[in-house]
Motif scaffolding. Structure first.
Motif, PDB file in Angstrom:
ATOM      1  N   THR A 104       0.816  -1.219   0.000  1.00  8.94           N
ATOM      2  CA  THR A 104       0.000   0.000   0.000  1.00  8.94           C
ATOM      3  C   THR A 104       0.850   1.270   0.000  1.00  8.94           C
ATOM      4  OG1 THR A 104      -0.150  -0.022   2.432  1.00  8.94           O
ATOM      5  CG2 THR A 104      -1.909  -1.130   1.213  1.00  8.94           C
ATOM      6  N   ALA A 105       2.140   1.143   0.311  1.00  9.39           N
ATOM      7  CA  ALA A 105       3.029   2.316   0.295  1.00  9.39           C
ATOM      8  C   ALA A 105       3.164   2.914  -1.095  1.00  9.39           C
ATOM      9  CB  ALA A 105       4.409   1.938   0.836  1.00  9.39           C
ATOM     10  N   LEU A 106       2.783   2.173  -2.133  1.00 11.46           N
ATOM     11  CA  LEU A 106       2.859   2.707  -3.495  1.00 11.46           C
ATOM     12  C   LEU A 106       2.037   3.985  -3.645  1.00 11.46           C
ATOM     13  CD1 LEU A 106       2.589  -0.606  -5.549  1.00 11.46           C
ATOM     14  CD2 LEU A 106       4.518   0.988  -5.589  1.00 11.46           C
ATOM     15  N   GLY A 107       0.890   4.037  -2.958  1.00  6.68           N
ATOM     16  CA  GLY A 107       0.037   5.219  -3.051  1.00  6.68           C
ATOM     17  C   GLY A 107       0.714   6.473  -2.528  1.00  6.68           C
ATOM     18  N   PRO A 108       1.138   6.507  -1.255  1.00  7.68           N
ATOM     19  CA  PRO A 108       1.832   7.701  -0.741  1.00  7.68           C
ATOM     20  C   PRO A 108       3.093   8.058  -1.511  1.00  7.68           C
ATOM     21  CG  PRO A 108       1.129   6.292   1.067  1.00  7.68           C
ATOM     22  CD  PRO A 108       0.863   5.541  -0.186  1.00  7.68           C
ATOM     23  N   VAL A 109       3.820   7.048  -1.988  1.00  5.93           N
ATOM     24  CA  VAL A 109       5.036   7.331  -2.758  1.00  5.93           C
ATOM     25  C   VAL A 109       4.699   8.110  -4.028  1.00  5.93           C
ATOM     26  CG1 VAL A 109       6.834   6.262  -4.169  1.00  5.93           C
ATOM     27  CG2 VAL A 109       6.428   5.438  -1.859  1.00  5.93           C
ATOM     28  N   SER A 110       3.615   7.733  -4.701  1.00  3.16           N
ATOM     29  CA  SER A 110       3.230   8.436  -5.931  1.00  3.16           C
ATOM     30  C   SER A 110       2.853   9.885  -5.646  1.00  3.16           C
ATOM     31  CB  SER A 110       2.061   7.707  -6.602  1.00  3.16           C
ATOM     32  OG  SER A 110       0.885   7.805  -5.812  1.00  3.16           O
ATOM     33  N   VAL A 111       2.321  10.155  -4.449  1.00  6.19           N
ATOM     34  CA  VAL A 111       1.972  11.531  -4.083  1.00  6.19           C
ATOM     35  C   VAL A 111       3.226  12.322  -3.704  1.00  6.19           C
ATOM     36  CG1 VAL A 111       0.705  12.956  -2.437  1.00  6.19           C
ATOM     37  CG2 VAL A 111      -0.353  10.893  -3.349  1.00  6.19           C
ATOM     38  N   LEU A 112       4.090  11.721  -2.903  1.00  3.50           N
ATOM     39  CA  LEU A 112       5.289  12.421  -2.439  1.00  3.50           C
ATOM     40  C   LEU A 112       6.248  12.750  -3.576  1.00  3.50           C
ATOM     41  CD1 LEU A 112       5.996  10.333   0.790  1.00  3.50           C
ATOM     42  CD2 LEU A 112       5.137  12.674   0.698  1.00  3.50           C
ATOM     43  N   LEU A 113       6.328  11.868  -4.563  1.00  2.91           N
ATOM     44  CA  LEU A 113       7.271  12.062  -5.667  1.00  2.91           C
ATOM     45  C   LEU A 113       6.590  12.539  -6.943  1.00  2.91           C
ATOM     46  CD1 LEU A 113       9.535   8.908  -5.187  1.00  2.91           C
ATOM     47  CD2 LEU A 113       9.848  11.215  -4.260  1.00  2.91           C
ATOM     48  N   PRO A 120      -3.100  14.911  -5.510  1.00  2.00           N
ATOM     49  CA  PRO A 120      -3.697  13.627  -5.149  1.00  2.00           C
ATOM     50  C   PRO A 120      -3.213  12.445  -5.979  1.00  2.00           C
ATOM     51  CG  PRO A 120      -5.361  15.331  -5.256  1.00  2.00           C
ATOM     52  CD  PRO A 120      -4.110  15.934  -5.796  1.00  2.00           C
ATOM     53  N   GLY A 121      -2.904  12.679  -7.253  1.00  2.00           N
ATOM     54  CA  GLY A 121      -2.416  11.578  -8.090  1.00  2.00           C
ATOM     55  C   GLY A 121      -3.415  10.445  -8.179  1.00  2.00           C
ATOM     56  N   VAL A 122      -2.967   9.250  -7.835  1.00  2.00           N
ATOM     57  CA  VAL A 122      -3.843   8.079  -7.941  1.00  2.00           C
ATOM     58  C   VAL A 122      -5.017   8.177  -6.981  1.00  2.00           C
ATOM     59  CG1 VAL A 122      -2.023   6.535  -8.748  1.00  2.00           C
ATOM     60  CG2 VAL A 122      -2.384   6.832  -6.299  1.00  2.00           C
ATOM     61  N   PHE A 123      -4.895   8.978  -5.929  1.00  2.00           N
ATOM     62  CA  PHE A 123      -5.977   9.098  -4.955  1.00  2.00           C
ATOM     63  C   PHE A 123      -7.118   9.979  -5.444  1.00  2.00           C
ATOM     64  CE2 PHE A 123      -2.335   8.077  -2.142  1.00  2.00           C
ATOM     65  CZ  PHE A 123      -2.847   6.912  -1.578  1.00  2.00           C
ATOM     66  N   SER A 124      -6.961  10.580  -6.632  1.00  2.00           N
ATOM     67  CA  SER A 124      -8.074  11.338  -7.201  1.00  2.00           C
ATOM     68  C   SER A 124      -9.186  10.418  -7.688  1.00  2.00           C
ATOM     69  CB  SER A 124      -7.581  12.217  -8.356  1.00  2.00           C
ATOM     70  OG  SER A 124      -6.980  11.410  -9.371  1.00  2.00           O
ATOM     71  N   SER A 125      -8.884   9.120  -7.834  1.00  2.00           N
ATOM     72  CA  SER A 125      -9.904   8.136  -8.190  1.00  2.00           C
ATOM     73  C   SER A 125     -10.661   7.716  -6.928  1.00  2.00           C
ATOM     74  CB  SER A 125      -9.254   6.905  -8.833  1.00  2.00           C
ATOM     75  OG  SER A 125     -10.173   5.840  -8.916  1.00  2.00           O
ATOM     76  N   PRO A 126     -11.973   7.942  -6.852  1.00  2.00           N
ATOM     77  CA  PRO A 126     -12.727   7.573  -5.648  1.00  2.00           C
ATOM     78  C   PRO A 126     -12.635   6.088  -5.318  1.00  2.00           C
ATOM     79  CG  PRO A 126     -14.019   9.024  -7.046  1.00  2.00           C
ATOM     80  CD  PRO A 126     -12.812   8.631  -7.844  1.00  2.00           C
ATOM     81  N   ALA A 127     -12.638   5.247  -6.357  1.00  2.00           N
ATOM     82  CA  ALA A 127     -12.582   3.804  -6.110  1.00  2.00           C
ATOM     83  C   ALA A 127     -11.243   3.413  -5.487  1.00  2.00           C
ATOM     84  CB  ALA A 127     -12.804   3.043  -7.417  1.00  2.00           C
ATOM     85  N   PHE A 128     -10.150   3.921  -6.048  1.00  2.00           N
ATOM     86  CA  PHE A 128      -8.821   3.603  -5.497  1.00  2.00           C
ATOM     87  C   PHE A 128      -8.677   4.177  -4.095  1.00  2.00           C
ATOM     88  CE2 PHE A 128      -4.365   4.514  -4.670  1.00  2.00           C
ATOM     89  CZ  PHE A 128      -3.760   3.311  -4.991  1.00  2.00           C
ATOM     90  N   CYS A 129      -9.155   5.407  -3.918  1.00  2.00           N
ATOM     91  CA  CYS A 129      -9.051   6.066  -2.617  1.00  2.00           C
ATOM     92  C   CYS A 129      -9.768   5.252  -1.545  1.00  2.00           C
ATOM     93  CB  CYS A 129      -9.652   7.467  -2.708  1.00  2.00           C
ATOM     94  SG  CYS A 129      -9.406   8.482  -1.241  1.00  2.00           S
ATOM     95  N   SER A 130     -10.957   4.781  -1.843  1.00  2.00           N
ATOM     96  CA  SER A 130     -11.738   3.994  -0.865  1.00  2.00           C
ATOM     97  C   SER A 130     -11.066   2.659  -0.571  1.00  2.00           C
ATOM     98  CB  SER A 130     -13.153   3.774  -1.393  1.00  2.00           C
ATOM     99  OG  SER A 130     -13.825   5.005  -1.596  1.00  2.00           O
TER     100      SER A 130
END
Length: 368
Positions: A104-113, A120-130
């Motif tokens: 799950t660290a892939l998500g925060p890494v994509s935001v930080l870098l 938000p990057g990948v977290f802009s997708s409601p499905a992925f975010c949930s």
């Protein structure tokens, strides 16, 4: 943040619900101006810190995902081989949750870098975010519970060395707690008491709650984390007290017993070091402390996300450094892969060895 996230409508709705007087409106405008000024200045400090944190998380993933996979194979093999103790089973569960945490660290890494600071990057997708939020906070709470069970089992072993802990009961308690976490989250989300949204301070998604039933959800989570952490802390102190006050004996059994206790003490201390900041942040949140300062914003990310992932990454290092049987198993498999080793003899774990010898020496009236 809302403008960057294309959530203008939601921002307007939140402002309409939250702002009740001119003073609150003035405070919100002031915070937005500070936020805007900081990012217009180039955000160099912010970007540098995020780059460092993201790079550390990548290193954790590269090194510890294979490490946790190997650990999972080892402990699962020991648990299936007829081990009479619960530790191999519990370490298998820990390795599984640590592996999921690192993924799950892939998500925060994509935001930080990301190209834009904390976009938000990948977290802009409601499905992925949930999906990410439910998965991450599930493994976070469940892994803490498993560490609590390990520490309690070790305290029982110290107080009653010949007591055999029921593996089925321990497994049922872990399954029951996992079901409780999922059922509770599903109930409150279904009732609309909590929702999920991306947040730049966490560089990921979080649960947000509404007044009323949502406060009950926050209370449940706070009580769970605080109580479980306090139980781990109490058992850790008891284990350390036993190690410091129990006279060192020359028998191999006593030495193995102390080594297992020492390993679990270090394992739980690492977990406590990563969990206590979360408890502190919960207390600050419940006390309604202003978290708008930039340092406190980083404290949020470090407490809720970074330290959790770091703990999962360091656990395989603890196994390698403090478990001789694990190192021997690794050496045997390395030799076998190289074509010069003999077959794996199903070398038992430290705790299994210790408890089996304890049961054997019980008949000879040997006291630890």
């Amino acid at each position: 943040y809302f403008i960057q996230s294309n959530l203008r409508a939601k921002a307007a709705m939140i402002i309409k619900e939250v702002i009740m007087n001119d003073k609150q409106l003035e405070d919100l405008v002031k915070r937005f101006e500070n936020f805007n000024t900081f990012y217009k200045a180039g955000g160099s400090t912010h970007s540098t810190a995020d780059t460092c944190l993201g790079s550390i998380l990548i290193m954790c993933m590269v090194v510890s995902i294979p490490g946790n996979l190997v650990s999972l194979v080892y402990f699962a093999k020991q648990a299936r081989s007829g081990s009479k103790t619960v530790y191999d089973l519990l370490y298998s569960l820990t390795s599984s949750t640590d592996l999921c945490t690192l993924i799950t660290a892939l998500g925060p890494v994509s935001v930080l870098l990301g190209q834009t600071d904390r976009a938000p990057g990948v977290f802009s997708s409601p499905a992925f975010c949930s999906a990410w939020t439910v998965a991450f906070y599930f493994v976070t709470r469940f892994s803490l519970f498993v560490v609590m069970v390990i520490s309690v089992c070790r305290t029982v072993a110290i107080r009653s060395p010949f007591h055999v802990i029921n593996k089925v009961a321990v497994l049922c308690s872990c399954i029951g707690y996992a079901a409780w976490i999922l059922a509770k989250d599903a109930f409150f989300i279904g009732m609309g008491a909590v929702s999920i949204m991306s947040h730049s301070d966490w560089a990921s998604c979080i649960f947000t709650y509404k007044p009323g039933l949502g406060v009950a959800y926050v209370g449940f989570v706070a009580v769970e984390l605080i109580v479980v952490t306090l139980i781990i802390l109490a058992n850790f102190l008891l284990c350390c007290y036993s190690l410091l006050t129990t006279p060192t004996q020359s028998t191999a059994l006593a030495e193995r017993f102390r080594r297992v206790s020492r390993t679990i003490a270090i394992f739980t201390s690492l977990c406590l070091a990563c969990a206590l900041p979360v408890v502190l942040l919960l207390i600050l949140t419940l006390e309604r402390v202003d978290m708008s300062h930039e340092v406190l914003k980083y404290f949020r990310f470090l407490s809720y996300v970074f330290l959790v992932i770091l703990n999962a990454a360091l656990n395989p290092v603890v196994y390698m450094m403090l478990m001789p049987s694990y190192r021997q198993w690794m050496r045997n498999n390395a030799k076998r892969c190289a074509g010069s080793g003999r077959s794996d003899d199903e070398i038992g774990g430290d705790q299994k060895e210790c408890d089996e010898m304890a049961m054997k020496e019980k008949t000879d009236k040997v006291q630890l």
